[in-house]
Write a protein that holds these residues in place. Structure first.
Motif, short mmCIF file in Angstrom:
data_model
loop_
_atom_site.label_atom_id
_atom_site.label_comp_id
_atom_site.label_asym_id
_atom_site.label_seq_id
_atom_site.Cartn_x
_atom_site.Cartn_y
_atom_site.Cartn_z
N ALA A 80 -7.66 -44.81 -4.41
CA ALA A 80 -6.84 -45.57 -5.36
C ALA A 80 -6.51 -46.95 -4.81
O ALA A 80 -6.61 -47.95 -5.52
CB ALA A 80 -5.56 -44.80 -5.68
N ALA A 81 -6.14 -47.01 -3.51
CA ALA A 81 -5.62 -48.27 -2.97
C ALA A 81 -6.67 -49.09 -2.22
O ALA A 81 -6.39 -50.22 -1.82
CB ALA A 81 -4.44 -47.97 -2.05
N ASN A 82 -7.86 -48.51 -2.02
CA ASN A 82 -8.95 -49.23 -1.34
C ASN A 82 -8.61 -49.63 0.10
O ASN A 82 -8.99 -50.69 0.57
CB ASN A 82 -9.36 -50.46 -2.16
CG ASN A 82 -10.79 -50.87 -1.90
OD1 ASN A 82 -11.65 -50.01 -1.68
ND2 ASN A 82 -11.04 -52.16 -1.88
N SER A 118 -16.16 -44.42 14.65
CA SER A 118 -17.63 -44.43 14.72
C SER A 118 -18.27 -45.27 13.61
O SER A 118 -19.47 -45.56 13.68
CB SER A 118 -18.17 -43.00 14.58
OG SER A 118 -17.52 -42.14 15.48
N LEU A 119 -17.51 -45.63 12.58
CA LEU A 119 -18.09 -46.35 11.44
C LEU A 119 -17.45 -47.72 11.29
O LEU A 119 -16.30 -47.92 11.70
CB LEU A 119 -17.82 -45.55 10.14
CG LEU A 119 -18.50 -44.18 10.03
CD1 LEU A 119 -17.93 -43.41 8.84
CD2 LEU A 119 -20.01 -44.34 9.86
N PRO A 120 -18.17 -48.68 10.67
CA PRO A 120 -17.54 -49.98 10.39
C PRO A 120 -16.30 -49.77 9.50
O PRO A 120 -16.29 -48.87 8.66
CB PRO A 120 -18.63 -50.74 9.63
CG PRO A 120 -19.90 -50.02 9.92
CD PRO A 120 -19.56 -48.60 10.20
N GLN A 124 -15.43 -49.31 1.22
CA GLN A 124 -16.54 -48.91 0.34
C GLN A 124 -17.47 -47.92 1.04
O GLN A 124 -17.96 -46.96 0.45
CB GLN A 124 -17.35 -50.15 -0.10
CG GLN A 124 -16.69 -50.96 -1.20
CD GLN A 124 -16.09 -50.07 -2.28
OE1 GLN A 124 -16.77 -49.22 -2.86
NE2 GLN A 124 -14.80 -50.24 -2.54
N LEU A 125 -17.70 -48.18 2.34
CA LEU A 125 -18.54 -47.28 3.13
C LEU A 125 -17.87 -45.91 3.26
O LEU A 125 -18.50 -44.86 3.06
CB LEU A 125 -18.79 -47.88 4.51
CG LEU A 125 -19.64 -47.01 5.42
CD1 LEU A 125 -21.12 -47.19 5.12
CD2 LEU A 125 -19.38 -47.32 6.88
N PHE A 126 -16.57 -45.89 3.59
CA PHE A 126 -15.84 -44.63 3.72
C PHE A 126 -15.87 -43.85 2.40
O PHE A 126 -16.02 -42.64 2.37
CB PHE A 126 -14.38 -44.89 4.10
CG PHE A 126 -14.16 -45.35 5.51
CD1 PHE A 126 -15.22 -45.53 6.39
CD2 PHE A 126 -12.88 -45.60 5.98
CE1 PHE A 126 -15.01 -45.95 7.71
CE2 PHE A 126 -12.66 -46.02 7.29
CZ PHE A 126 -13.73 -46.19 8.14
N ASN A 127 -15.71 -44.60 1.32
CA ASN A 127 -15.69 -44.03 -0.02
C ASN A 127 -17.01 -43.28 -0.30
O ASN A 127 -17.02 -42.10 -0.66
CB ASN A 127 -15.52 -45.22 -0.99
CG ASN A 127 -15.29 -44.82 -2.41
OD1 ASN A 127 -15.95 -43.92 -2.90
ND2 ASN A 127 -14.37 -45.51 -3.07
N GLU A 128 -18.13 -43.99 -0.08
CA GLU A 128 -19.43 -43.37 -0.36
C GLU A 128 -19.75 -42.27 0.65
O GLU A 128 -20.31 -41.23 0.29
CB GLU A 128 -20.53 -44.42 -0.37
CG GLU A 128 -21.87 -43.76 -0.72
CD GLU A 128 -22.93 -44.73 -1.15
OE1 GLU A 128 -22.73 -45.94 -1.01
OE2 GLU A 128 -23.98 -44.24 -1.62
N PHE A 129 -19.39 -42.49 1.91
CA PHE A 129 -19.68 -41.50 2.96
C PHE A 129 -19.01 -40.17 2.63
O PHE A 129 -19.62 -39.10 2.67
CB PHE A 129 -19.17 -42.04 4.31
CG PHE A 129 -19.89 -41.50 5.52
CD1 PHE A 129 -19.85 -40.16 5.83
CD2 PHE A 129 -20.60 -42.36 6.35
CE1 PHE A 129 -20.50 -39.67 6.95
CE2 PHE A 129 -21.26 -41.87 7.47
CZ PHE A 129 -21.20 -40.52 7.77
N HIS A 130 -17.74 -40.25 2.24
CA HIS A 130 -17.02 -39.02 1.91
C HIS A 130 -17.62 -38.36 0.66
O HIS A 130 -17.79 -37.14 0.60
CB HIS A 130 -15.53 -39.29 1.71
CG HIS A 130 -14.77 -38.06 1.34
ND1 HIS A 130 -14.25 -37.86 0.09
CD2 HIS A 130 -14.49 -36.94 2.05
CE1 HIS A 130 -13.68 -36.67 0.06
NE2 HIS A 130 -13.81 -36.09 1.23
N ALA A 131 -17.97 -39.19 -0.33
CA ALA A 131 -18.58 -38.64 -1.55
C ALA A 131 -19.89 -37.93 -1.22
O ALA A 131 -20.19 -36.85 -1.77
CB ALA A 131 -18.82 -39.76 -2.56
N LEU A 132 -20.67 -38.48 -0.29
CA LEU A 132 -21.94 -37.85 0.09
C LEU A 132 -21.70 -36.54 0.86
O LEU A 132 -22.47 -35.58 0.72
CB LEU A 132 -22.80 -38.81 0.92
CG LEU A 132 -23.38 -40.00 0.12
CD1 LEU A 132 -23.98 -41.03 1.06
CD2 LEU A 132 -24.41 -39.51 -0.89
#
Ligand code: SF4
Length: 165
Positions: A80-82, A118-120, A124-132
């Motif tokens: 929600a808050a990005n 471990s991640l940048p 947006q990356l965290f968002n997609e990573f968790h979705a995957l």
């Protein structure tokens, strides 16, 4: 009814009926009430103001709201808050364990920090990573009979999972 002020005014049993299809609707109605009360008291009822709060401070505030645990707080922060916060769930733990990256006794915070360091630092990356991770957990890394032979993470598996297909 999607405005925080309307959510605060509506009687709790009516709110529970309206969100019935989401499951655990009585508990969720109580938690939603607590959340909108928090929002009014701490952020004058403004989601935009809440989202502008520094990440660590907002996380601390959210964790004090009745019914908000780390996974919910981090889901609000990220989705929600990005804010750049990694969400850890049961799928994350299962995949890490099967791949020998966790032993199962780690706290929520330890796993969250593992991903965040471990991640940048990119929401947006965290968002997609968790979705995957959720997609992989639901469709391949099932509790019983995981579908390793069809899974994209198969080349990274250190040893076969018992009962995998
Ligand atoms: S390869 Fe197997 S253990 Fe690894 S994520 Fe896929 S289903 Fe799970």
């Amino acid at each position: 009814m999607l405005r925080p002020s309307a959510l605060e005014k509506v009687p709790q049993p009516k709110l529970a009926r309206l969100i019935r299809s989401s499951g655990y609707f009585r508990q969720k109605a109580r938690k939603l009430k607590q959340f909108v009360i928090f929002l009014r008291k701490e952020h004058r009822g403004s989601l935009a103001a809440m989202f502008r709060t520094p990440t660590a401070k907002l996380r601390e505030q959210l964790l004090r709201v009745h019914g908000v645990g780390p996974e919910t707080a981090d889901s609000i922060l990220l989705y929600a808050a990005n804010h750049p916060v990694f969400v850890v769930d049961a799928y994350t733990r299962r995949i890490l364990q099967r791949h020998g990256l966790a032993h199962g006794k780690e706290s929520y915070e330890e796993i969250r920090r593992l991903f965040e360091k471990s991640l940048p630092n990119d929401p947006q990356l965290f968002n997609e990573f968790h979705a995957l991770i959720v997609h992989t957990g639901k469709n391949y890394c099932r509790t019983r009979a995981p579908l390793c032979s069809q899974c994209a993470l198969r080349p990274l598996l250190p040893q076969p999972v018992e009962g995998s297909l």
